[in-house]
Scaffold this motif. Structure first.
Motif, mmCIF file in Angstrom:
data_model
loop_
_atom_site.group_PDB
_atom_site.id
_atom_site.type_symbol
_atom_site.label_atom_id
_atom_site.label_comp_id
_atom_site.label_asym_id
_atom_site.label_seq_id
_atom_site.Cartn_x
_atom_site.Cartn_y
_atom_site.Cartn_z
ATOM 1 N N LYS A 77 13.012 4.641 0.139
ATOM 2 C CA LYS A 77 11.784 3.997 0.580
ATOM 3 C C LYS A 77 10.718 4.149 -0.502
ATOM 4 N N GLU A 78 10.174 3.023 -0.958
ATOM 5 C CA GLU A 78 9.109 3.081 -1.965
ATOM 6 C C GLU A 78 7.786 3.425 -1.282
ATOM 7 N N ILE A 79 7.068 4.407 -1.837
ATOM 8 C CA ILE A 79 5.807 4.842 -1.220
ATOM 9 C C ILE A 79 4.592 4.579 -2.108
ATOM 10 N N ALA A 80 4.804 4.295 -3.400
ATOM 11 C CA ALA A 80 3.669 4.002 -4.284
ATOM 12 C C ALA A 80 4.153 3.251 -5.509
ATOM 13 N N ARG A 81 3.305 2.325 -5.989
ATOM 14 C CA ARG A 81 3.634 1.573 -7.212
ATOM 15 C C ARG A 81 2.341 1.164 -7.899
ATOM 16 N N SER A 82 2.252 1.451 -9.196
ATOM 17 C CA SER A 82 1.098 1.059 -9.999
ATOM 18 C C SER A 82 1.565 0.762 -11.414
ATOM 19 N N VAL A 83 1.305 -0.464 -11.892
ATOM 20 C CA VAL A 83 1.712 -0.870 -13.233
ATOM 21 C C VAL A 83 0.510 -1.458 -13.956
ATOM 22 N N LYS A 84 0.129 -0.844 -15.072
ATOM 23 C CA LYS A 84 -1.020 -1.292 -15.851
ATOM 24 C C LYS A 84 -0.683 -1.222 -17.331
ATOM 25 N N GLU A 85 -0.546 -2.397 -17.946
ATOM 26 C CA GLU A 85 -0.256 -2.513 -19.371
ATOM 27 C C GLU A 85 0.921 -1.625 -19.785
ATOM 28 N N SER A 86 0.673 -0.577 -20.571
ATOM 29 C CA SER A 86 1.771 0.254 -21.079
ATOM 30 C C SER A 86 2.085 1.442 -20.187
ATOM 31 N N ASN A 87 1.373 1.567 -19.059
ATOM 32 C CA ASN A 87 1.579 2.699 -18.155
ATOM 33 C C ASN A 87 2.028 2.224 -16.776
ATOM 34 N N ALA A 88 2.834 3.043 -16.118
ATOM 35 C CA ALA A 88 3.310 2.701 -14.781
ATOM 36 C C ALA A 88 3.637 3.968 -14.006
ATOM 37 N N LEU A 89 3.516 3.881 -12.693
ATOM 38 C CA LEU A 89 3.870 4.996 -11.812
ATOM 39 C C LEU A 89 4.532 4.426 -10.560
ATOM 40 N N VAL A 90 5.744 4.892 -10.292
ATOM 41 C CA VAL A 90 6.475 4.486 -9.097
ATOM 42 C C VAL A 90 6.953 5.747 -8.387
ATOM 43 N N GLU A 91 6.672 5.831 -7.091
ATOM 44 C CA GLU A 91 7.135 6.959 -6.294
ATOM 45 C C GLU A 91 8.024 6.463 -5.166
ATOM 46 N N ASN A 92 9.179 7.084 -5.025
ATOM 47 C CA ASN A 92 10.124 6.760 -3.962
ATOM 48 C C ASN A 92 10.458 8.016 -3.172
ATOM 49 N N GLU A 93 10.798 7.819 -1.912
ATOM 50 C CA GLU A 93 11.323 8.910 -1.106
ATOM 51 C C GLU A 93 12.750 8.579 -0.703
ATOM 52 N N TYR A 94 13.636 9.544 -0.892
ATOM 53 C CA TYR A 94 15.033 9.386 -0.495
ATOM 54 C C TYR A 94 15.305 10.304 0.686
ATOM 55 N N VAL A 95 15.889 9.754 1.740
ATOM 56 C CA VAL A 95 16.319 10.549 2.884
ATOM 57 C C VAL A 95 17.816 10.768 2.750
ATOM 58 N N LEU A 96 18.205 12.023 2.561
ATOM 59 C CA LEU A 96 19.606 12.400 2.412
ATOM 60 C C LEU A 96 20.119 12.903 3.757
ATOM 61 N N ARG A 97 21.197 12.290 4.234
ATOM 62 C CA ARG A 97 21.805 12.712 5.496
ATOM 63 C C ARG A 97 23.263 13.084 5.257
ATOM 64 N N LEU A 98 23.641 14.263 5.727
ATOM 65 C CA LEU A 98 25.003 14.767 5.581
ATOM 66 C C LEU A 98 25.520 15.146 6.965
ATOM 67 N N VAL A 99 26.627 14.526 7.369
ATOM 68 C CA VAL A 99 27.138 14.733 8.726
ATOM 69 C C VAL A 99 28.633 15.002 8.681
ATOM 70 N N ASN A 100 29.065 16.027 9.420
ATOM 71 C CA ASN A 100 30.487 16.278 9.601
ATOM 72 C C ASN A 100 30.795 16.266 11.088
ATOM 73 N N THR A 101 31.506 15.243 11.526
ATOM 74 C CA THR A 101 31.926 15.153 12.925
ATOM 75 C C THR A 101 33.444 15.049 13.022
ATOM 76 N N ASP A 102 34.119 15.367 11.924
ATOM 77 C CA ASP A 102 35.567 15.206 11.827
ATOM 78 C C ASP A 102 36.221 16.576 11.784
ATOM 79 N N GLU A 103 36.879 16.941 12.858
ATOM 80 C CA GLU A 103 37.489 18.267 12.965
ATOM 81 C C GLU A 103 38.568 18.485 11.911
ATOM 82 N N GLY A 104 39.125 17.388 11.388
ATOM 83 C CA GLY A 104 40.178 17.525 10.387
ATOM 84 C C GLY A 104 39.661 17.696 8.983
#
Length: 356
Positions: A164-191
């Motif tokens: 999910k992108e939460i911030a973006r700013s681009v001006k000439e030779s400078n730029a700032l982009v911030e993203n958030e990643y949601v990591l989900r790890l699930v084990n429902t497999d008995e094997g």
């Protein structure tokens, strides 16, 4: 021979300097390896007649999975971590990573390569520990999970990463982009665990004491208190990515902002490893073949690409692009309820001749 370089020889002065050199003059970190082991697998669940009848004509669902171990000692006791350990004095970091991979999976010939170095201050409460992180890809159906004596348990977790992108700013030779990643790890497999196998009895070679008290594993050793009762596990984390470009030069930093059940900074490491796997699958698809068995159907191969990239691909376009890199075998796969399908293998000559 003209132009031949002479072997370097130390001078007397250099030998005297090295004899007097004090290696403890500067602070030295401990060197560890962590291994992000990925596989694409179906469920290894116990047979269920009702469910099996319902799924008779369905292709088995295969998901991207990552291997984690449950720590048996402090720090982060009972938290889940990547397999890993400290380097021994007689091995390089690649040898350490391959040793740790073998101890957890009994697989020797998997794809394994360096994917990051992590040395943030305070990343490990035990002290200054720098982790060389490797990405390993293998056919999880063939591995033998063994947690060893320094972890309660090893499991395959379904892995999902949402951006999910939460911030973006681009001006000439400078730029700032911030993203958030949601990591989900699930084990429902008995094997998809080593519980009930010989791996829980501490028989993993070299996994206790010397050299294997690293990040994913614990140097404390298992006291045998781990329960053999299986239960589902869900882990999650939120990682913030900050991409900044100043005068056209880009830097990228990652920070864990939320964490549930994952040891050390391994949520960040897993996120970076998965992003790298996606980039390589998109730009150099050869890496996806390392997640496949020796023979496979084209549908299975396409599903593998789709699983990693998290997007649907058009079958006709995919098969046209992949055609030079696969060779049809004389084998067919026949499953109850499914139409027979041709099996293929990778065309190794094409990979080395022109790349993917």
């Amino acid at each position: 021979m003209s132009g031949q370089k002479k072997a370097y020889r130390m001078s007397k002065e250099e030998k005297e300097y090295l004899e007097q050199y004090n290696i403890t003059r500067f602070d030295r970190p401990s060197i560890a390896t962590d291994v992000a082991v990925f596989s694409i697998m179906g469920k290894k669940c116990v047979s269920n007649p009702v469910r099996d009848a319902e799924n008779f004509r369905k292709l088995p669902e295969r998901k991207l999975k990552i291997l984690l171990v449950k720590r048996a000692g402090y720090p982060y006791r009972d938290q889940w971590a990547l397999p890993g350990g400290f380097c021994r004095s007689n091995e390089d970091v690649y040898e350490t990573a391959r040793r740790e991979l073998y101890e957890e999976t009994h697989v020797k010939d998997a794809y394994i390569n360096l994917c990051g170095i992590y040395g943030d201050v305070g990343r490990d409460p035990r002290g200054w520990i720098i982790s060389h992180t490797f990405m390993a890809l293998l056919d999880g159906e063939k591995c033998d999970l063994r947690a060893g004596s320094d972890a309660w348990e090893a499991r395959w977790f379904d892995v999902e990463l949402e951006k999910k992108e939460i911030a973006r700013s681009v001006k000439e030779s400078n730029a700032l982009v911030e993203n958030e990643y949601v990591l989900r790890l699930v084990n429902t497999d008995e094997g998809a665990t080593n519980l009930g196998s010989s791996g829980l009895d501490g028989s993993g070679e070299g996994s206790s004491g010397e050299g294997s008290s690293g990040e994913g594993s614990s140097g404390e050793g298992s006291s045998g208190e781990g329960s053999s009762d299986w239960e589902a596990v869900s882990l999650s984390a939120v990682i913030r990515e900050r991409r900044e470009c100043v005068d056209y030069h880009e830097t990228t930093k990652y920070e864990i902002v939320e964490n549930r059940g994952i040891a050390f900074d391994h949520a960040k490491i897993m996120t970076c490893a998965l992003l790298m796997l996606r980039r390589l699958a998109e730009t150099d698809g050869a890496i996806v073949f390392d997640l496949m068995p020796e023979t496979f159907t084209l549908t299975q191969l396409q599903k593998a690409f789709e699983t990693i990239l998290d997007q649907k691909l058009t079958a006709a376009n995919f098969r046209r692009k992949i055609a030079p890199y696969v060779v049809e075998t004389e084998q067919m796969i026949e499953g109850a309820g499914h139409r027979p399908a041709k099996l293929f293998r990778r065309n190794l000559e094409a990979f080395f001749r022109c790349g993917f």
